[in-house]
Design a protein around this motif. Sequence first.
Motif, PDB file in Angstrom:
ATOM      1  N   LYS A   1       0.827  -1.204   0.000  1.00 27.52           N
ATOM      2  CA  LYS A   1       0.000   0.000   0.000  1.00 27.52           C
ATOM      3  C   LYS A   1       0.860   1.252   0.000  1.00 27.52           C
ATOM      4  O   LYS A   1       0.569   2.222  -0.713  1.00 27.52           O
ATOM      5  CB  LYS A   1      -0.934   0.004   1.215  1.00 27.52           C
ATOM      6  CG  LYS A   1      -2.024  -1.038   1.118  1.00 27.52           C
ATOM      7  CD  LYS A   1      -2.910  -1.039   2.340  1.00 27.52           C
ATOM      8  CE  LYS A   1      -4.018  -2.073   2.189  1.00 27.52           C
ATOM      9  NZ  LYS A   1      -5.007  -1.988   3.266  1.00 27.52           N
ATOM     10  N   MET A   2       1.927   1.254   0.783  1.00 21.69           N
ATOM     11  CA  MET A   2       2.815   2.407   0.842  1.00 21.69           C
ATOM     12  C   MET A   2       3.460   2.659  -0.512  1.00 21.69           C
ATOM     13  O   MET A   2       3.465   3.789  -1.013  1.00 21.69           O
ATOM     14  CB  MET A   2       3.889   2.195   1.908  1.00 21.69           C
ATOM     15  CG  MET A   2       3.357   2.224   3.330  1.00 21.69           C
ATOM     16  SD  MET A   2       4.597   1.772   4.558  1.00 21.69           S
ATOM     17  CE  MET A   2       5.785   3.116   4.382  1.00 21.69           C
ATOM     18  N   ARG A   3       3.981   1.626  -1.126  1.00 22.87           N
ATOM     19  CA  ARG A   3       4.664   1.786  -2.419  1.00 22.87           C
ATOM     20  C   ARG A   3       3.701   2.214  -3.520  1.00 22.87           C
ATOM     21  O   ARG A   3       4.106   2.900  -4.453  1.00 22.87           O
ATOM     22  CB  ARG A   3       5.401   0.512  -2.762  1.00 22.87           C
ATOM     23  CG  ARG A   3       6.631   0.332  -1.865  1.00 22.87           C
ATOM     24  CD  ARG A   3       7.514  -0.823  -2.258  1.00 22.87           C
ATOM     25  NE  ARG A   3       8.713  -0.835  -1.440  1.00 22.87           N
ATOM     26  CZ  ARG A   3       9.060  -1.835  -0.636  1.00 22.87           C
ATOM     27  NH1 ARG A   3       8.299  -2.921  -0.547  1.00 22.87           N
ATOM     28  NH2 ARG A   3      10.154  -1.763   0.084  1.00 22.87           N
ATOM     29  N   ALA A   4       2.431   1.823  -3.394  1.00 24.15           N
ATOM     30  CA  ALA A   4       1.429   2.252  -4.375  1.00 24.15           C
ATOM     31  C   ALA A   4       1.130   3.751  -4.263  1.00 24.15           C
ATOM     32  O   ALA A   4       0.753   4.384  -5.254  1.00 24.15           O
ATOM     33  CB  ALA A   4       0.147   1.447  -4.192  1.00 24.15           C
ATOM     34  N   LEU A   5       1.324   4.320  -3.088  1.00 23.78           N
ATOM     35  CA  LEU A   5       0.999   5.734  -2.853  1.00 23.78           C
ATOM     36  C   LEU A   5       2.194   6.672  -2.938  1.00 23.78           C
ATOM     37  O   LEU A   5       2.022   7.876  -3.154  1.00 23.78           O
ATOM     38  CB  LEU A   5       0.330   5.895  -1.492  1.00 23.78           C
ATOM     39  CG  LEU A   5      -1.070   5.301  -1.367  1.00 23.78           C
ATOM     40  CD1 LEU A   5      -1.526   5.282   0.088  1.00 23.78           C
ATOM     41  CD2 LEU A   5      -2.052   6.080  -2.235  1.00 23.78           C
ATOM     42  N   ILE A   6       3.394   6.152  -2.750  1.00 21.70           N
ATOM     43  CA  ILE A   6       4.602   6.992  -2.776  1.00 21.70           C
ATOM     44  C   ILE A   6       5.106   7.090  -4.214  1.00 21.70           C
ATOM     45  O   ILE A   6       5.188   6.070  -4.904  1.00 21.70           O
ATOM     46  CB  ILE A   6       5.701   6.400  -1.873  1.00 21.70           C
ATOM     47  CG1 ILE A   6       5.255   6.396  -0.416  1.00 21.70           C
ATOM     48  CG2 ILE A   6       7.004   7.167  -2.012  1.00 21.70           C
ATOM     49  CD1 ILE A   6       6.208   5.686   0.522  1.00 21.70           C
ATOM     50  N   PRO A   7       5.484   8.279  -4.652  1.00 14.87           N
ATOM     51  CA  PRO A   7       6.059   8.406  -5.996  1.00 14.87           C
ATOM     52  C   PRO A   7       7.240   7.457  -6.168  1.00 14.87           C
ATOM     53  O   PRO A   7       8.050   7.291  -5.255  1.00 14.87           O
ATOM     54  CB  PRO A   7       6.522   9.863  -6.056  1.00 14.87           C
ATOM     55  CG  PRO A   7       5.745  10.568  -5.001  1.00 14.87           C
ATOM     56  CD  PRO A   7       5.451   9.540  -3.934  1.00 14.87           C
TER      57      PRO A   7
ATOM     58  N   SER B   1       9.990   7.637  -7.563  1.00 16.21           N
ATOM     59  CA  SER B   1      11.326   8.215  -7.355  1.00 16.21           C
ATOM     60  C   SER B   1      11.695   8.321  -5.886  1.00 16.21           C
ATOM     61  O   SER B   1      12.857   8.438  -5.534  1.00 16.21           O
ATOM     62  CB  SER B   1      11.399   9.612  -7.992  1.00 16.21           C
ATOM     63  OG  SER B   1      10.426  10.461  -7.395  1.00 16.21           O
ATOM     64  N   SER B   2      10.707   8.241  -4.996  1.00 19.30           N
ATOM     65  CA  SER B   2      10.959   8.358  -3.554  1.00 19.30           C
ATOM     66  C   SER B   2      10.929   7.037  -2.817  1.00 19.30           C
ATOM     67  O   SER B   2      11.441   6.922  -1.723  1.00 19.30           O
ATOM     68  CB  SER B   2       9.925   9.276  -2.913  1.00 19.30           C
ATOM     69  OG  SER B   2      10.001  10.561  -3.463  1.00 19.30           O
ATOM     70  N   ALA B   3      10.280   6.025  -3.379  1.00 20.62           N
ATOM     71  CA  ALA B   3      10.106   4.739  -2.696  1.00 20.62           C
ATOM     72  C   ALA B   3      11.397   3.923  -2.730  1.00 20.62           C
ATOM     73  O   ALA B   3      12.078   3.888  -3.740  1.00 20.62           O
ATOM     74  CB  ALA B   3       8.975   3.940  -3.334  1.00 20.62           C
ATOM     75  N   PRO B   4      11.689   3.248  -1.590  1.00 24.06           N
ATOM     76  CA  PRO B   4      12.871   2.382  -1.580  1.00 24.06           C
ATOM     77  C   PRO B   4      12.627   1.103  -2.365  1.00 24.06           C
ATOM     78  O   PRO B   4      11.546   0.708  -2.616  1.00 24.06           O
ATOM     79  CB  PRO B   4      13.092   2.066  -0.110  1.00 24.06           C
ATOM     80  CG  PRO B   4      11.927   2.582   0.640  1.00 24.06           C
ATOM     81  CD  PRO B   4      11.100   3.379  -0.308  1.00 24.06           C
TER      82      PRO B   4
END
Length: 119
Positions: free
Chosen positions: A108-114, A116-119
């Motif tokens: 869910k976090m990776r789906a919402l974070i751009p 370029s910013s996601a680890p």
Amino acid sequence: MEDNDDNIYVVKHRLTRAGFTVLIATDGEQGVAMAAAERPDLVLMDLSLPVLDGWEAVRRIKAAPQSRHIPVIALTAHAMPGDREKAMAAGCDDFETKPVDLKRLLEKMRALIPASSAP
């Protein structure tokens, strides 16, 4: 934003190991201020916070021009019928219940974070 020390430790440790930088606010008022000042990529919001509850904290984050773009995931023990809908109506972008399923939360976090910013 989380006010339970055990939950803070577990979630912070797991997210740090997954490559995220984690900032902690222990009440809703502090969380609103941090969202405006720090402009994080995402907020995990406990809905039962002291000083200012998570419901109102989300409303304030989403109402402020400097933080309205920040995605918010409700991370809460509130799992009664209608709680997800209530969280979404308050401005949350997604909803996750405790205890945390880390794999599902990370998705869910990776789906919402751009990207370029996601680890």
